[in-house]
Scaffold this active site. Structure first.
Site, PDB file in Angstrom:
ATOM      1  CB  ALA A 194      -0.930   0.026   1.068  1.00  9.80           C
ATOM      2  CG  HIS A 199       6.218   3.084   1.235  1.00  7.26           C
ATOM      3  ND1 HIS A 199       4.850   3.017   1.568  1.00  7.26           N
ATOM      4  CD2 HIS A 199       6.571   2.350   2.429  1.00  7.26           C
ATOM      5  CE1 HIS A 199       4.542   2.256   2.622  1.00  7.26           C
ATOM      6  NE2 HIS A 199       5.562   2.115   2.946  1.00  7.26           N
ATOM      7  CD  GLN A 223       5.096  -5.746  11.060  1.00  3.14           C
ATOM      8  OE1 GLN A 223       5.908  -6.516  10.539  1.00  3.14           O
ATOM      9  NE2 GLN A 223       5.016  -4.430  11.429  1.00  3.14           N
ATOM     10  CD  GLN A 323       9.447  -0.972  11.695  1.00  4.91           C
ATOM     11  OE1 GLN A 323       8.637  -1.673  11.982  1.00  4.91           O
ATOM     12  NE2 GLN A 323       9.693  -0.190  10.757  1.00  4.91           N
TER      13      GLN A 323
HETATM   14  O1  PAF Z   1       7.819  -0.766   8.713  1.00  2.00           O
HETATM   15  C1  PAF Z   1       7.211  -1.619   8.090  1.00  2.00           C
HETATM   16  O2  PAF Z   1       6.393  -1.511   7.092  1.00  2.00           O
HETATM   17  C2  PAF Z   1       7.060  -2.996   8.686  1.00  2.00           C
HETATM   18  O3  PAF Z   1       7.270  -2.807  10.032  1.00  2.00           O
HETATM   19  C3  PAF Z   1       8.254  -3.903   8.163  1.00  2.00           C
HETATM   20  C4  PAF Z   1       9.642  -3.153   8.545  1.00  2.00           C
HETATM   21  C5  PAF Z   1       8.201  -3.830   6.746  1.00  2.00           C
HETATM   22  C6  PAF Z   1       8.406  -5.152   8.633  1.00  2.00           C
HETATM   23  O4  PAF Z   1       7.186  -5.912   8.386  1.00  2.00           O
END
Ligand code: PAF
Length: 457
Positions: A194, A199, A223, A323
């Site tokens: 998405a 990104h 997750q 993260q």
């Molecule tokens: O940040 C994200 O989109 C997710 O946490 C990742 C790093 C792709 C892991 O699934």
């Protein structure tokens, strides 16, 4: 209108200009593209690359008056056109591209902008906002004209090309090994798909800094601590692949859980306990506390992705600050890759770009924008000299108390010395972090309070 900067702190210059434009009487800022890094055209050698963006505004000002305002903002940023040579580096360049459908030709201003069709550094950010706008000179849409220009420049560099899409991690691993054998550096952007302009900003940077760019698209069930959140998470692999081609990705891959962990997923869909990776202490507190198991799931998939791709560099967004810390711990323990954390990309008026934003209604989106306003209030307090963690926390929380937002947490931390518990007393460095539910959608954001420029929008 187009914004550009290649002198000083370019990101700060653009962020300040956007904030000032949004505050300009008679101007409403509607939408901004992500920031694009582009090489300067002409001018003296040795200039820094430009950072470019395009902003859509609504205005009651006529074009000449608007132009004067833009030039006043350039002067305010420190630009002195009278001392400039043609194509000199500049701290801020503001150009009008269109004014509705108006055509005008005057010595001081031509509309639409006369050179727009030859400038891919304008068309690329414009394509994020208005891909189907027809350009009068060539009769092509912005998207078509950009493709045309990029096709022409193919010979001079790896700008565009079809992204190879692979549907299994095993195939992706074989491909990556082959490229590494040739001595090529691999930039890697892991995503859950998405894709949005944030990104793509990561992807463009990774493409520029490496020989090949690999992007993974996998909505990782490990997750999600809330099954409904997993179900609702937006998915569009075909759309993602199209966007990745434009961002210079060489290969994109996806797969399912059993492909990522062959022989380790039971009939009940659960991953064997030996396959899990435990995160380090950066996973404690805030997100770790509010989403139990979340960072264990992130660490497990990211470790696996790193083993599949074996990247030279991996790119993560600062929006997911905690993260990024967890991933940095993991990369250190594994002996690579280099983890690069990139600035948060924001919509107008400051909402951090996230795949989840597309789940917001218009009303919710407006409400969500106030998350950033709250972070900026703490930033202002810091700028005013406040250093006590308790006062900064209180400022953050009081902003949200008045809003129709269900706040999960809003706290400051030392960005360089993570602690699970809230900070106390005087701070040397600070980052404000928050998580909130707006309607059914959970959003997170953060802002470094101690860095120049961040949080001006
Ligand atoms: O940040 C994200 O989109 C997710 O946490 C990742 C790093 C792709 C892991 O699934």
């Amino acid at each position: 209108m187009a914004l550009g900067s290649n002198l000083g702190d370019r990101r700060v210059q653009l962020e300040v200009a956007l904030a000032r434009l949004a505050a300009e009487p008679g101007v409403t800022a509607l939408d901004v593209s992500s920031f694009h890094v582009t090489q300067p055209v002409g001018g003296p050698a040795g200039q820094a690359p430009y950072l470019n963006a395009v902003l859509r505004i609504e205005t009651e000002l006529d074009p000449r008056e608007l132009l004067q305002r833009l030039q006043a903002l350039e002067r305010r940023a420190g630009r002195d056109r009278s001392r400039e040579q043609k194509n000199d580096a500049r701290c801020l360049d503001l150009d009008l591209l269109f004014h509705g459908d108006l055509s005008m030709r005057a010595p001081e201003l031509e509309l639409p902008h006369p050179r727009i069709e030859e400038r891919s550094f304008v068309l690329a950010p414009l394509c994020e906002l208005e891909p189907e706008r027809v350009l009068r000179g060539c009769g092509r849409t912005v998207r078509q004209q950009l493709e045309q220009l990029n096709g022409q420049s193919k010979t001079s560099g790896r700008v565009f090309g079809e992204t190879l899409c692979l549907h299994s991690p095993a195939a992706a691993q074989a491909w990556c090994r082959e490229r590494a054998k040739r001595g090529e550096s691999i930039g890697f952007v892991p995503t859950m798909g998405a894709l949005h302009a944030g990104h793509l900003e990561l992807a463009r940077r990774a493409a520029a800094e490496n020989d090949v760019l690999v992007v993974s698209v996998f909505v990782n069930p490990l997750q999600f601590n809330d099954p409904q959140d997993f179900q609702r998470y937006p998915r569009d692999f075909a759309g993602d692949a199209r966007m990745l081609t434009g961002a210079g990705a060489t290969m994109a891959f996806t797969g399912d859980l059993t492909q990522f962990f062959p022989g380790q997923v039971g009939a009940d869909g659960k991953l064997a306990s030996a396959a899990w990776i435990e995160p380090g202490s950066s996973a404690e507190g805030l997100e770790g506390r509010h989403r139990p198991g979340h960072f264990r799931g992130v660490s497990t998939i990211v470790r696996r992705l790193f083993d599949v791709v074996a990247p030279t560099r991996a790119y993560f967004g600062q929006k997911d600050f905690q993260q990024a810390l967890v991933v940095q711990d993991l990369a250190r323990a594994r002996g690579g890759p280099q983890v690069i954390v990139c600035s948060t990309s924001r919509e107008i008026p400051g909402l951090a770009r996230s795949s989840r934003n597309q789940l917001l209604s218009d009303v919710e989106r407006r409400r969500a924008a106030s998350l950033f306003a709250g972070l900026c209030a703490a930033r202002e307090l810091w700028r005013g000299g406040e250093r006590r963690a308790e006062a900064l926390d209180a400022c953050l929380k009081s902003t949200f108390g008045r809003l129709d937002i269900e706040l999960e947490y809003a706290e400051v931390r030392d960005p360089e010395a993570w602690t699970a518990a809230p900070c106390r007393g005087k701070m040397e460095r600070a980052i404000a972090l928050l998580a909130a539910r707006v309607g059914r959608t959970r959003l997170i954001d953060n802002l470094r309070l101690d860095e120049p420029g961040s949080g001006v929008r």
